[in-house]
Design a protein around this motif. Structure first.
Motif, PDB file in Angstrom:
ATOM      1  N   PRO A 280     -18.822   5.437   2.169  1.00 26.62           N
ATOM      2  CA  PRO A 280     -18.706   4.026   1.851  1.00 26.62           C
ATOM      3  C   PRO A 280     -18.056   3.804   0.478  1.00 26.62           C
ATOM      4  CG  PRO A 280     -20.988   4.741   1.571  1.00 26.62           C
ATOM      5  CD  PRO A 280     -20.244   5.901   2.148  1.00 26.62           C
ATOM      6  N   HIS A 281     -17.373   2.666   0.363  1.00 26.20           N
ATOM      7  CA  HIS A 281     -16.619   2.394  -0.868  1.00 26.20           C
ATOM      8  C   HIS A 281     -16.750   0.919  -1.252  1.00 26.20           C
ATOM      9  CE1 HIS A 281     -12.593   1.363  -2.813  1.00 26.20           C
ATOM     10  NE2 HIS A 281     -13.231   2.092  -3.688  1.00 26.20           N
ATOM     11  N   ASP A 282     -16.931   0.671  -2.537  1.00 23.23           N
ATOM     12  CA  ASP A 282     -17.015  -0.694  -3.054  1.00 23.23           C
ATOM     13  C   ASP A 282     -16.067  -0.763  -4.240  1.00 23.23           C
ATOM     14  OD1 ASP A 282     -17.654  -3.005  -4.410  1.00 23.23           O
ATOM     15  OD2 ASP A 282     -19.768  -2.523  -4.701  1.00 23.23           O
ATOM     16  N   TRP A 283     -14.937  -1.479  -4.058  1.00 24.87           N
ATOM     17  CA  TRP A 283     -13.980  -1.474  -5.178  1.00 24.87           C
ATOM     18  C   TRP A 283     -14.430  -2.406  -6.292  1.00 24.87           C
ATOM     19  CZ3 TRP A 283     -11.572  -4.344  -0.943  1.00 24.87           C
ATOM     20  CH2 TRP A 283     -11.231  -5.669  -1.244  1.00 24.87           C
ATOM     21  N   ALA A 284     -15.343  -3.324  -6.020  1.00 29.70           N
ATOM     22  CA  ALA A 284     -15.771  -4.242  -7.087  1.00 29.70           C
ATOM     23  C   ALA A 284     -16.532  -3.495  -8.183  1.00 29.70           C
ATOM     24  CB  ALA A 284     -16.629  -5.358  -6.513  1.00 29.70           C
ATOM     25  N   VAL A 285     -17.383  -2.577  -7.774  1.00 27.73           N
ATOM     26  CA  VAL A 285     -18.223  -1.890  -8.763  1.00 27.73           C
ATOM     27  C   VAL A 285     -17.388  -1.006  -9.687  1.00 27.73           C
ATOM     28  CG1 VAL A 285     -18.830   0.173  -7.412  1.00 27.73           C
ATOM     29  CG2 VAL A 285     -20.476  -0.769  -9.036  1.00 27.73           C
TER      30      VAL A 285
ATOM     31  N   MET B 155     -13.314 -14.672  -1.190  1.00 29.02           N
ATOM     32  CA  MET B 155     -14.395 -15.665  -1.077  1.00 29.02           C
ATOM     33  C   MET B 155     -15.740 -14.975  -1.127  1.00 29.02           C
ATOM     34  SD  MET B 155     -13.867 -18.708   1.638  1.00 29.02           S
ATOM     35  CE  MET B 155     -15.454 -19.505   1.474  1.00 29.02           C
ATOM     36  N   GLU B 156     -16.716 -15.699  -1.616  1.00 31.56           N
ATOM     37  CA  GLU B 156     -18.073 -15.158  -1.651  1.00 31.56           C
ATOM     38  C   GLU B 156     -18.870 -15.761  -0.499  1.00 31.56           C
ATOM     39  OE1 GLU B 156     -19.368 -16.137  -5.610  1.00 31.56           O
ATOM     40  OE2 GLU B 156     -18.057 -14.613  -6.502  1.00 31.56           O
ATOM     41  N   GLU B 157     -19.743 -14.958   0.087  1.00 28.11           N
ATOM     42  CA  GLU B 157     -20.620 -15.494   1.137  1.00 28.11           C
ATOM     43  C   GLU B 157     -22.003 -15.779   0.580  1.00 28.11           C
ATOM     44  OE1 GLU B 157     -20.632 -13.625   5.111  1.00 28.11           O
ATOM     45  OE2 GLU B 157     -18.904 -12.496   4.407  1.00 28.11           O
ATOM     46  N   GLY B 158     -22.331 -15.111  -0.501  1.00 30.32           N
ATOM     47  CA  GLY B 158     -23.654 -15.301  -1.099  1.00 30.32           C
ATOM     48  C   GLY B 158     -23.518 -15.733  -2.542  1.00 30.32           C
ATOM     49  N   TRP B 159     -24.625 -15.842  -3.217  1.00 30.49           N
ATOM     50  CA  TRP B 159     -24.634 -16.213  -4.640  1.00 30.49           C
ATOM     51  C   TRP B 159     -25.173 -15.033  -5.447  1.00 30.49           C
ATOM     52  CZ3 TRP B 159     -27.096 -18.258  -0.546  1.00 30.49           C
ATOM     53  CH2 TRP B 159     -28.463 -18.045  -0.417  1.00 30.49           C
ATOM     54  N   PHE B 160     -24.950 -13.851  -4.882  1.00 31.41           N
ATOM     55  CA  PHE B 160     -25.435 -12.600  -5.465  1.00 31.41           C
ATOM     56  C   PHE B 160     -24.335 -11.577  -5.232  1.00 31.41           C
ATOM     57  CE2 PHE B 160     -27.101 -13.956  -1.389  1.00 31.41           C
ATOM     58  CZ  PHE B 160     -26.498 -13.064  -0.521  1.00 31.41           C
ATOM     59  N   TYR B 161     -24.423 -10.439  -5.891  1.00 32.55           N
ATOM     60  CA  TYR B 161     -23.380  -9.427  -5.803  1.00 32.55           C
ATOM     61  C   TYR B 161     -23.223  -8.936  -4.361  1.00 32.55           C
ATOM     62  CZ  TYR B 161     -20.745  -5.182  -6.667  1.00 32.55           C
ATOM     63  OH  TYR B 161     -19.798  -4.206  -6.654  1.00 32.55           O
ATOM     64  N   GLU B 162     -21.989  -8.906  -3.892  1.00 35.05           N
ATOM     65  CA  GLU B 162     -21.760  -8.519  -2.499  1.00 35.05           C
ATOM     66  C   GLU B 162     -20.800  -7.348  -2.348  1.00 35.05           C
ATOM     67  OE1 GLU B 162     -20.780 -12.808  -1.610  1.00 35.05           O
ATOM     68  OE2 GLU B 162     -22.121 -12.404   0.065  1.00 35.05           O
ATOM     69  N   GLY B 163     -20.215  -6.895  -3.467  1.00 29.87           N
ATOM     70  CA  GLY B 163     -19.287  -5.767  -3.393  1.00 29.87           C
ATOM     71  C   GLY B 163     -17.967  -6.170  -2.768  1.00 29.87           C
ATOM     72  N   ALA B 164     -17.151  -5.184  -2.438  1.00 27.35           N
ATOM     73  CA  ALA B 164     -15.851  -5.446  -1.820  1.00 27.35           C
ATOM     74  C   ALA B 164     -15.367  -4.180  -1.144  1.00 27.35           C
ATOM     75  CB  ALA B 164     -14.845  -5.878  -2.885  1.00 27.35           C
ATOM     76  N   GLY B 165     -14.959  -4.332   0.132  1.00 32.91           N
ATOM     77  CA  GLY B 165     -14.350  -3.195   0.816  1.00 32.91           C
ATOM     78  C   GLY B 165     -15.184  -2.663   1.972  1.00 32.91           C
ATOM     79  N   ILE B 166     -14.809  -1.461   2.436  1.00 33.99           N
ATOM     80  CA  ILE B 166     -15.544  -0.843   3.562  1.00 33.99           C
ATOM     81  C   ILE B 166     -16.762  -0.145   2.963  1.00 33.99           C
ATOM     82  CG2 ILE B 166     -15.383   0.557   5.648  1.00 33.99           C
ATOM     83  CD1 ILE B 166     -12.404   0.445   5.529  1.00 33.99           C
ATOM     84  N   TYR B 167     -17.830  -0.906   2.813  1.00 26.11           N
ATOM     85  CA  TYR B 167     -19.000  -0.392   2.096  1.00 26.11           C
ATOM     86  C   TYR B 167     -20.064   0.148   3.042  1.00 26.11           C
ATOM     87  CZ  TYR B 167     -21.551  -4.641   3.268  1.00 26.11           C
ATOM     88  OH  TYR B 167     -22.195  -5.643   3.953  1.00 26.11           O
TER      89      TYR B 167
END
Ligand code: GAL
Length: 943
Positions: free
Chosen positions: A87-92, A190-202
């Motif tokens: 899994p990968h999260d480019w936001a972090v 776009m954000e779906e939540g109001w909390f950290y959601e990451g980005a990518g194929i996580y």
């Protein structure tokens, strides 16, 4: 009480694996994890040039099938892209900025960052000739978000939500016996939540192969009814026929117990569904003396569903399930297997320190175990469908779950997401309630909320009648959703009169879906707003909110309330209330983002667990505070606690149920000691000692991880000369690893803007001002033409392909911000001609030995600022008039190797997450740590 050990879990996994392999050998079904070896690059939200020319074609991928262009085209050159595993999260991976999103923890990705909101992933796979005739599909557990998937240039679909699992049938597009290209474009703008959601194929990605007659995705539904000593299991299976078979099939359903013993089975004969139709088949299977799934003994069973066609097993499908009963009672709360269970729950988001939302499976177990250690027995997936592995961990470790959909509504977007959530998750015994919404402020108090809830509730029941439905409600507990929801979800005592609501709705069971939202910084005992420090003593956070103790006393004293879910178990990125920049994580957690406990953990442990607990706060390192009063608290479930400072008694106090004890103590260094008494007998001692300065670094494995686990969580701390943990230490520690890799580092400091990950920086630099002129000499070594300023024109402009010169010289420019010794610079040539010679700043460059179209550019030929690249090549000929000729010479890639991994300790601790080498036999992993002025201490070896 039986605690399930890691060894047992491992045995269970091994058993499952062997059964899975056995079963798979017999049928056509294969589920292959394809997390490894992807190529990745950021694209661009609206600048199509920076998005690698995607969707620029005259015919788009929506106009003509197979017309995926830019990176979506199978032939796209991704050699310069970064290689990574999911899994990968480019936001972090990004840095922090005040301009970035508060909700997403100020990471410079996604919303507001068009150059960091699109992520492209590409992967090549081979599919054997022998797979012809099978159904080939791609299975994604979740991509954040708005993903488009392409297979061999064919557009497969868009999945908007970042929380849904989805599957695409690619059978028609496969290149059998050859290479196939999977491309994913994720758009996190776009954000779906109001909390950290990451980005990518996580989450995970799989390649699935099945017979055309097969059990559909999430195609089983297993329920059970217990009568006397026997459970009657109903196994419903949905089969689809994507082939031409007409005739009968046999459906064999077998239940295995945890030891792998086949304990019961049934065989049904039925007609196969018609072409592209599905049909449901139901079997009833008896399990005598079932071992129930319970919190302390999470017994699981496994259903093997086999489809036989003409005597041969053509598909086999596995479903883990548990046998248990659940019930909500409006007077007496929640019952599991007929026993009253008070829900001691936490809410949690899905990110972790260092790795964002890209959690390896081991981390799910790590986190659930931490919550269980605190005494928690229930988990609310706030506010979205979780990854399936989280639910597996809850099933296997014994944790009840509220599974929540993301958005309320009655249209396809909402109901289809809810349907998929329930169909995916309804076999998990841990799930005891569906939540169809949370704090929908716009509608919760009125008729719209009421209507939507009625529909979502009824809709849930139509898919799973065995579980009740709740909604977390915050604005008054009187009307709207709260008057119709099956299980009232109270979000915060302060938001209304819970007793009054219950008196009005006597038949409606209830629970506290959120409580707490208290603020605490781990290891901090004086609030300091300038430093964004919140003291860790349990306190009322805001006028209308309550402390953890107040909250628990309220819920514990009302049998009609099934329990409460604390906001939150762990800190998470985003919502850094009550501060904001430069705080980047929340302060709400009972534990910090790493899972290091704040003191409230021990309050809860005292009253949530059935074992003696004694905990003293604060630490006893208060140099400079000599003679000043310090609040000393004890969390304990002992009857009495006596406190001593340097052997002098400061008094014995009686513990009130669900309470804590307090003393005011004038600070003097030394030993603060508490003794806990039960029935007049000393049963526990706890000390806080003044320590010396940090001297040695200590690395230790946090939790015993199974030897097969590839990911481990390591605790980093420093000790004084007497080997005492220094709880005030903030030293910066540098790490090195052999035989494995570091995935992320953290320390639980909400204000830390340090890097989470130390990755090589990859910069793709385009070649600009690309010009050409005809080359007459035909001599590669003749460089004079390169320097000649005459006759250059825009490359390929108005090229008459029927009358091309025998050779051309091209030149373009690229910019280097610096020319560091450590940079690795390569030119990835894309064929614009044959027999090419490449020159940089006039120097002839040799092609690499590993790739004849890659040119390594040495620092000696490069300079800071503008560089000139020249290519001499004989032109490619157009075969057909409509051939589109490549005019892109390629790309320059600059890799700046990362600094060594490092992290400051925060109040004594840091965490490092490491992954073992690729194969099981890989040599041991050795992690070492160093810091200025400290002894290195132990290296940690993991086998
Ligand atoms: C609640 C909300 C949670 C979180 C919390 C913070 O209102 O449901 O998602 O935002 O407040 O206090």
């Amino acid at each position: 009480m039986k605690i399930i050990s890691t060894k047992e879990i491992l045995l269970y996994f091994t058993f499952l694996l062997s059964i899975t392999l056995f079963a798979q050998n017999k049928s056509d079904r294969e589920l292959i994890l394809i997390d490894k070896d992807w190529r990745f690059s950021l694209g661009h939200l609206y600048d199509t040039q920076k998005d690698f020319g995607h969707a620029e074609g005259y015919f788009s991928y929506l106009a003509k099938t197979g017309f995926g262009d830019g990176p979506a085209a199978p032939g796209f050159d991704d050699r310069a892209w970064r290689k990574l595993d999911l899994p990968h999260d480019w936001a972090v991976e990004q840095s922090f900025s005040e301009k970035a999103s508060f909700s997403h923890g100020f990471k410079t990705a996604g919303k507001g960052f068009p150059e960091k909101s699109i992520g492209w992933y590409r992967k090549k796979i081979t599919i054997a000739q022998s797979d012809q005739g099978k159904i080939i599909s791609l299975k994604f557990d979740g991509v954040f978000r708005n993903s488009k998937v392409f297979f061999n240039g064919h557009f497969l679909g868009t999945e908007e939500s970042g929380y849904n699992g989805f599957e695409y049938d690619v059978t028609a597009y496969v290149n059998y016996g050859g290479e196939n290209t999977i491309v994913v474009r994720a758009d996190a703008s776009m954000e779906e939540g109001w909390f950290y959601e990451g980005a990518g194929i996580y989450r995970h990605v799989y390649l699935q192969k099945t017979n055309p007659l097969y059990v559909i995705q999430n195609g089983t539904y297993v329920t059970s009814e217990i009568k006397n000593d026997t459970a009657e299991v109903t196994a419903e299976v949905t089969i689809e026929n994507k082939g031409n078979y007409k005739g009968n099939i046999e459906i064999v359903q077998t239940i295995f117990d945890a030891s792998g013993k086949d304990i019961s089975n049934t065989v049904e004969n039925a007609a196969a569904p018609d072409f592209y139709k599905t049909a449901k088949y139901t079997s009833k299977i008896k399990v005598r003396n079932p071992l129930l799934w319970d919190l302390d003994t999470p017994n699981l069973y496994r259903l093997l569903t086999e489809i036989k066609q003409e005597g041969k097993v053509i598909d086999s499908y596995e479903t883990n399930f548990g046998i248990r009963t659940i019930k909500f009672d409006p007077e007496n709360g929640f019952f599991l297997n007929g026993k009253s269970v008070k829900l001691k729950g936490t809410n949690n988001h899905q990110d972790h320190a260092g790795i964002g939302t890209a959690l390896p499976d081991e981390l799910q177990y790590y986190r659930i175990k931490k919550l269980k250690e605190m005494g928690s027995n229930a988990y609310r997936c706030s506010h979205n469908p979780p990854t399936p592995e989280l639910l597996d961990a809850c099933d296997k470790l014994g944790m009840l779950v509220i599974d929540e959909t993301r958005l309320m509504g009655i249209n396809d977007y909402h109901l289809n997401d809810l349907k998929r959530l329930i169909e995916r998750d309804r076999n998990h015994p841990s799930i005891f309630c569906w939540s169809v919404g949370n704090e929908e402020w716009n509608i919760e108090g009125g008729i719209v909320g009421e209507r939507i809830t009625n529909i979502m509730q009824g809709f849930s029941k139509s898919i799973d009648p065995t579980r009740p439905v709740t909604v977390g409600i915050s604005s008054g507990f009187k009307s709207g959703i709260s008057s119709v929801v099956e299980i009232m979800g109270y979000n915060y005592i302060g938001n209304g009169d819970i007793d009054a609501h219950r008196n009005e709705f006597k038949n409606q069971p209830g629970m506290g879906t959120e409580e707490g939202s208290t603020f605490a910084t781990r290891g901090i005992y004086f609030t300091d707003d300038a430093k964004h420090y919140q003291s860790a003593y349990d306190k009322k956070p805001r006028p209308t909110f309550y402390s953890i103790e107040e909250g628990w006393k309220f819920y514990a004293s009302r049998p009609y309330l099934a329990g409460m879910f604390i906001w939150t178990g762990f800190d998470y990125r985003g919502e850094p209330t009550p501060y904001g920049w430069p705080s980047v994580t929340s302060y709400f957690g009972m534990m910090d983002v790493c899972g290091f406990p704040k003191d409230n953990v021990f309050y809860l442990k005292s009253w949530w667990k059935n074992e003696p607990v004694l905990h003293l706060l604060p630490h006893w390192n208060w140099s400079g505070m000599e003679g000043k009063e310090i609040d000393v608290w004890a969390y304990s479930n002992c009857d009495e606690v006596e406190l001593f400072l340097n052997k002098k008694s400061l008094g014995k106090k009686k513990m009130e149920q669900y309470g804590h004890l307090e003393w005011k103590v004038k600070y003097e260094p030394g030993t603060l000691e508490a003794i806990g008494y039960k029935n007049g007998k000393k049963i526990l001692t706890e000390v806080q000692k003044t320590t010396g300065n940090p001297e040695t670094i200590k690395l230790s494995l946090d939790q015993e991880s199974p030897s097969k686990a590839t990911v481990s969580v390591i605790t980093v701390e420093v000790m004084d000369k007497n080997g005492l943990h220094v709880s005030t230490a903030n030293n910066e520690i540098t790490f090195s690893i052999k035989g494995g890799k570091i995935l992320g580092v953290g320390n639980g400091d909400p204000t830390s803007l340090e890097k989470d990950q130390f990755l090589d920086d990859i910069n793709l630099v385009p070649i600009t001002n690309f010009e050409e002129k005809k080359n007459v000499s035909g001599d590669n070594a003749n460089q004079s033409a390169l320097n000649d300023e005459k006759d250059w024109k825009e490359a390929f402009k108005d090229r008459d392909y029927k009358n091309q010169a025998s050779a051309y010289i091209y030149r373009g420019r690229f910019e280097l911000k610096n020319n560091l010794q450590s940079n690795i610079v390569d030119f990835f040539y894309k064929k614009i001609g044959a027999n090419e010679s490449v020159f940089v700043n006039g120097n002839l460059i040799n092609a690499s030995t590993d790739d004849p179209q890659k040119y390594h550019l040495d620092k000696a030929v490069l300079k800071e600022g503008t560089n000139v690249i020249s290519i001499r090549a004989s032109p490619l000929q157009k075969i057909k008039d409509w051939d589109v000729m490549n005019t892109d010479p390629g790309i320059i890639r600059i890799i700046t190797p990362s600094q060594p991994w490092k992290r400051k300790l925060f109040n004594g601790y840091a965490q490092i997450i490491i992954q073992k080498g690729e194969n099981e036999n890989a040599a041991e992993v050795i992690l070492s740590a160093s810091a200025k002025g400290l002894r290195a201490g132990n290296s940690l070896k993991l086998n």
